[in-house]
Write a protein that holds these residues in place. Sequence first.
Motif, PDB file in Angstrom:
ATOM      1  N   TYR A 164      31.376  34.306 -37.654  1.00 24.13           N
ATOM      2  CA  TYR A 164      32.155  35.155 -38.467  1.00 24.13           C
ATOM      3  C   TYR A 164      33.106  34.576 -39.457  1.00 24.13           C
ATOM      4  CZ  TYR A 164      35.626  38.891 -38.659  1.00 24.13           C
ATOM      5  OH  TYR A 164      36.235  40.040 -39.298  1.00 24.13           O
ATOM      6  N   GLY A 165      33.437  33.280 -39.326  1.00 21.50           N
ATOM      7  CA  GLY A 165      34.491  32.758 -40.224  1.00 21.50           C
ATOM      8  C   GLY A 165      33.450  32.690 -41.635  1.00 21.50           C
ATOM      9  N   LEU A 210      34.077  33.759 -45.457  1.00 23.26           N
ATOM     10  CA  LEU A 210      34.284  33.114 -46.444  1.00 23.26           C
ATOM     11  C   LEU A 210      33.302  33.392 -47.587  1.00 23.26           C
ATOM     12  CD1 LEU A 210      35.133  29.664 -44.818  1.00 23.26           C
ATOM     13  CD2 LEU A 210      36.847  31.259 -45.826  1.00 23.26           C
ATOM     14  N   ARG A 211      31.984  33.838 -47.093  1.00 30.15           N
ATOM     15  CA  ARG A 211      31.050  34.183 -48.187  1.00 30.15           C
ATOM     16  C   ARG A 211      31.322  35.262 -48.728  1.00 30.15           C
ATOM     17  NH1 ARG A 211      26.605  32.814 -44.954  1.00 30.15           N
ATOM     18  NH2 ARG A 211      26.674  34.895 -43.998  1.00 30.15           N
ATOM     19  N   LYS A 212      32.287  36.335 -48.192  1.00 31.47           N
ATOM     20  CA  LYS A 212      32.490  37.561 -48.777  1.00 31.47           C
ATOM     21  C   LYS A 212      33.478  37.364 -49.698  1.00 31.47           C
ATOM     22  CE  LYS A 212      33.626  41.438 -46.432  1.00 31.47           C
ATOM     23  NZ  LYS A 212      34.352  42.202 -45.249  1.00 31.47           N
ATOM     24  N   SER A 213      34.328  36.478 -49.750  1.00 26.60           N
ATOM     25  CA  SER A 213      35.316  36.182 -50.847  1.00 26.60           C
ATOM     26  C   SER A 213      35.002  34.952 -51.626  1.00 26.60           C
ATOM     27  CB  SER A 213      36.882  36.258 -50.551  1.00 26.60           C
ATOM     28  OG  SER A 213      36.893  35.483 -49.252  1.00 26.60           O
ATOM     29  N   GLY A 230      35.262  33.668 -54.626  1.00 25.07           N
ATOM     30  CA  GLY A 230      36.249  33.012 -55.563  1.00 25.07           C
ATOM     31  C   GLY A 230      37.237  32.331 -54.721  1.00 25.07           C
ATOM     32  N   PHE A 231      37.709  32.917 -53.731  1.00 25.41           N
ATOM     33  CA  PHE A 231      38.919  32.290 -52.865  1.00 25.41           C
ATOM     34  C   PHE A 231      38.367  31.028 -52.185  1.00 25.41           C
ATOM     35  CE2 PHE A 231      40.180  31.431 -48.499  1.00 25.41           C
ATOM     36  CZ  PHE A 231      41.311  31.369 -48.728  1.00 25.41           C
ATOM     37  N   THR A 232      37.018  31.251 -51.684  1.00 26.43           N
ATOM     38  CA  THR A 232      36.534  29.873 -50.962  1.00 26.43           C
ATOM     39  C   THR A 232      36.100  28.818 -51.857  1.00 26.43           C
ATOM     40  OG1 THR A 232      35.294  31.586 -49.424  1.00 26.43           O
ATOM     41  CG2 THR A 232      34.596  29.466 -49.263  1.00 26.43           C
ATOM     42  N   THR A 233      35.577  29.076 -53.109  1.00 32.98           N
ATOM     43  CA  THR A 233      35.501  28.034 -54.125  1.00 32.98           C
ATOM     44  C   THR A 233      36.748  27.370 -54.337  1.00 32.98           C
ATOM     45  OG1 THR A 233      33.604  29.594 -54.891  1.00 32.98           O
ATOM     46  CG2 THR A 233      34.358  27.455 -56.020  1.00 32.98           C
ATOM     47  N   VAL A 234      37.878  28.074 -54.940  1.00 33.41           N
ATOM     48  CA  VAL A 234      38.757  27.497 -55.131  1.00 33.41           C
ATOM     49  C   VAL A 234      39.453  26.768 -54.066  1.00 33.41           C
ATOM     50  CG1 VAL A 234      41.316  27.812 -55.627  1.00 33.41           C
ATOM     51  CG2 VAL A 234      39.460  29.170 -56.879  1.00 33.41           C
ATOM     52  N   ALA A 235      39.393  27.200 -52.603  1.00 34.07           N
ATOM     53  CA  ALA A 235      39.922  26.623 -51.579  1.00 34.07           C
ATOM     54  C   ALA A 235      39.274  25.174 -51.659  1.00 34.07           C
ATOM     55  CB  ALA A 235      40.046  27.412 -50.583  1.00 34.07           C
ATOM     56  N   VAL A 236      38.230  25.358 -51.348  1.00 32.51           N
ATOM     57  CA  VAL A 236      37.067  24.148 -50.936  1.00 32.51           C
ATOM     58  C   VAL A 236      37.385  22.964 -52.164  1.00 32.51           C
ATOM     59  CG1 VAL A 236      34.695  23.310 -50.974  1.00 32.51           C
ATOM     60  CG2 VAL A 236      35.268  25.212 -49.572  1.00 32.51           C
ATOM     61  N   LEU A 237      37.535  23.439 -53.287  1.00 29.52           N
ATOM     62  CA  LEU A 237      37.638  22.509 -54.549  1.00 29.52           C
ATOM     63  C   LEU A 237      38.833  21.941 -54.368  1.00 29.52           C
ATOM     64  CD1 LEU A 237      36.130  23.955 -57.761  1.00 29.52           C
ATOM     65  CD2 LEU A 237      35.420  21.869 -56.388  1.00 29.52           C
TER      66      LEU A 237
END
Lengths: 110, 889
Positions: free
Chosen positions: B85-86, B90-93, B95-102
């Motif tokens: 589910y997580g 994360l895949r659904k957003s 932009g947010f995921t990329t920024v957070a992971v970076l």
Amino acid sequence: MTPDQTNLLQGTLDMMILKSLALDQMHGLGISRRIEQLTKGTFQVKPGSLFPSLHRMEEEGWLVSSWGESENNRRAKFYRLTKAGRRQLDSETQRWGRISLAIARALEAS
Amino acid sequence: MPTLSRMKNFFRNIFAKRRNDGELDDEVHSYVDLLAEEKMRAGMNPEQARRAARIELGGVEQVKEQVREARAGAWLDTVIQDIRYGLRILRKSPGFTTVAVLILALGIGANTAIFSMINGLMLHTLPVRDPGRLVELLHHYPGEPEPGFNGFSWDAYQITRDNNRVFSDLIVGSMNFFTVRADKLQPQAVFGGNVGGTFFQALGLRAAAGRLIGPEDVHMGYHAPVAVVSWSFWKSRFDLDPGIVGKKIIVDDAPVTIIGVAQRGFYGLSEQAQQDIWLPISLGPSPSWGFALLGRLKPGVSIEQARAEMAVLFQRVVDAPDAGPFVRGMQLRIEPAGDGLSTPLRETLHTPLIVLMAMVALLLLLACANLAGLLLARAASRQHEMAVRVCLGARRGRLIRQTLTESWLLSMTGSALGISLAYFGTRGLIRIFASGREIAGLPVHFESLSNPDWRVLLFTGAIALAAAMLFGAVPATSAFRPIPAQALQQAARIGESKSQRLFGKSLVVSQVALSVVLLTSALLFVGYLSHLRSLNPGFRRDHLLLVTLDTAHSGYNAAQFARQSEQLVARLEAIPGVKSAALSTMSPMQGPGASAFAFAEGHSDYQHNVSINDVAPHYFETYDTPLLAGRYFSADDQGKPLVAIMNQVAARDCFGNENPIGKHLTLSHITLTKGEITYEVVGVVGDAKYNDIQQPAPPTVYGDFVQEEFVGSQLAVRTSIAPDAVAGVVRETESAVLKTVPIVRIMTMNEQIDASIVPERLAATLSAWFGALGALLAAIGLYGLLAYTVTQRTHEIGVRMALGATRRDVMRMVLRDALWTVSAGFALGTPLAFWAKSAIASLIRDLPAKSPVSVVFGGAVMIALCLVAAYIPAHRAMRLDPMIALRHE
């Protein structure tokens, strides 16, 4: 403390299922009906507790299941006691005897 | 139940999930069929019977779920469900995921990189038996900087070995460079050592192949010369050829038989300098004071007992009748050596690395605050989803676990990326190292720096988990809050509570504060580096080209070499753009060189430690070191008594206020076994720095290398154009004149000075990166907060505009908000920055920590950056159309 003692109802249901299978193999509904019959209607086993119990005991190795035909030629899953299941039934029965005796004495004492 | 069948069930439930579920589905449905049939027999019509049966069952899915929960491994099932589910969320957003992971990857990567350097340079213990019982012996003079020097005479070794009662073994070895060649092996310089007969046995080392050096090999010496090589040498040079045992190689022009390979992972007694070859101590050079001593404490003997006994014993070495004058006053220290011999490398890198580690920890903290801010905004926009899930029966605990799983997923992805970033980062750091000169003649042990081991991975895992806890706590606690009924209404705008808004702001405030601290520290280091680069070393550092020659196999004697080099200098000076050229045995900032004890005429009861450099005529003109008194060396000195030139410090040290010109000076050489030699002082020159640009120039005595029959290997070329431009011509000229003397390297003086300040460059480069990164994160955090607030307040802004607020008012409102936040961060960060400054200054000598310039500048940069970040949302708020804004729901 063993889990059996803390969860008396769970243990009781397991014991009743094992007992109902003592003579012959049976499918889920058959087990329900047999328990009702054995307890003269005191215990009504709902599928929501019957199936988890059956699957857990199968995982424990007390039961084995196989697909077969019901008395009316319907496909059904039948459960049967294993040797370990029979041993478990014996020890459960003894334990239950001790407990019920102890409780009866405790309640009789004033 | 037998464990085996439990495990079987566990794996079946996990891996055969689909088949299991299908069968369960069949079973429950067949139960319903049987029940319906029973009811039909009791007189119901088929439709009624099916309905009644279903009601009695109470929902197929619910029953199945109850069975699944009863099965073995049910917990793992929910974990997998949470992860799936997580991942979907994360895949659904993206932009947010990329920024957070970076953000996480940068924070965690920086930590991993610095930690793997600390790990490689400082945390290793020697791979030998019981390293905790090893101690090293160091000699030092009272009042000298710690820790001393692990070098002893052979006599000192013998006296110590034969008379001590505290060591079960006394291990002796020396470190040397050897020229190694063999068939299929080009001649190459290999760092290694000469070892005593009990060296390997006392350390408890095994042989990876063949056998190791024992007492009999030392005894045989040149009668049966042998060598042991390291495992990595075996791998890199011989490709693990099992035929290496018994192989003949040439070491320093003498044939030697390889008898074995040392245990894998053993690179000598220093974890920072990799040794690859060992010869018996009876072979090769025998330095007078170059034997390193290592003791293994006897069982039950404490290091204090060893210190007490050895202090008495060492007095016998000092008092020995044939001990040189420089042994006078020497004292012995004993230090634990389980992590290897102390080397200057560890000493010089220790403090900068600790400071950098603290900086990256702050950076990670800042990244966590940044992410927490992002997640806070997200949690607000997910209130609807959470409310729906609570209404559908999700327990709070389950929701918290779900949000924590999401944070954990982010953190794991971030750290996976971070580890690869760290890998490349470490490569970059090693490049900075490799640009440095050999520190005290020791090559850096790169292998241990670049390979992340279990300790590094454990560290990374731990900080990733800690980070997930830190930034994941925010959305997790939001799951605790009672969910208002309006959250269920899809369209309702859910306002933030006051405490939430305050919390979001305080996150940005803390980011600004942290980045002020980071920027201040970075500016401190960068400023210090540029200060070092602008220091006057006592010679002109620009327009100077340095050529290092390999004179070892030239075949010239000193007289021939002098003639050839004169010719070389003449031809070099004819090159357009070259002003002058000169040879010397040492070039400034090349590293520590030879030193001697000096006794001045008329003051011979005092000894002075001086550096020695033997130089050609024109040396001082070439380097632009001023002549203060007397004269330079000249061609007329040849064949006459030896002459010397002193620098100002040496002249003052030795002769006080007297005029040294014409006086005599006697030198007692330590490192060059020449005994005592007397010179006439003919000149005094300005002070020039030789080893350490941060230290005052050492007292130096210059000799005339032609007179002393030395061969100079350092060629300096003073140019009037860019020095790199003549490098090619210089190389051609040199190989035309000195055919048998290859060039080792050509570099400019500025590069050579840079090579001497590697730790400072490292600190400046890295801290600048960290400071910039921190400031950028804080700016992004502020931008995110303001952008979010403006979106939330769109309706309010519309109302204000409708009531007469001008666009400027709106913009001012947003900017004021931003300025307050930044000012609060600055106010909080300034005392922290001052504190950090003084903490760093207490660790690193002569840092310009007093001046508030770096704090002010750091704060100014931060405020400017934040105003830029705030301008975008402020501008957007200003441009809102009040009619649209009012309708915004």
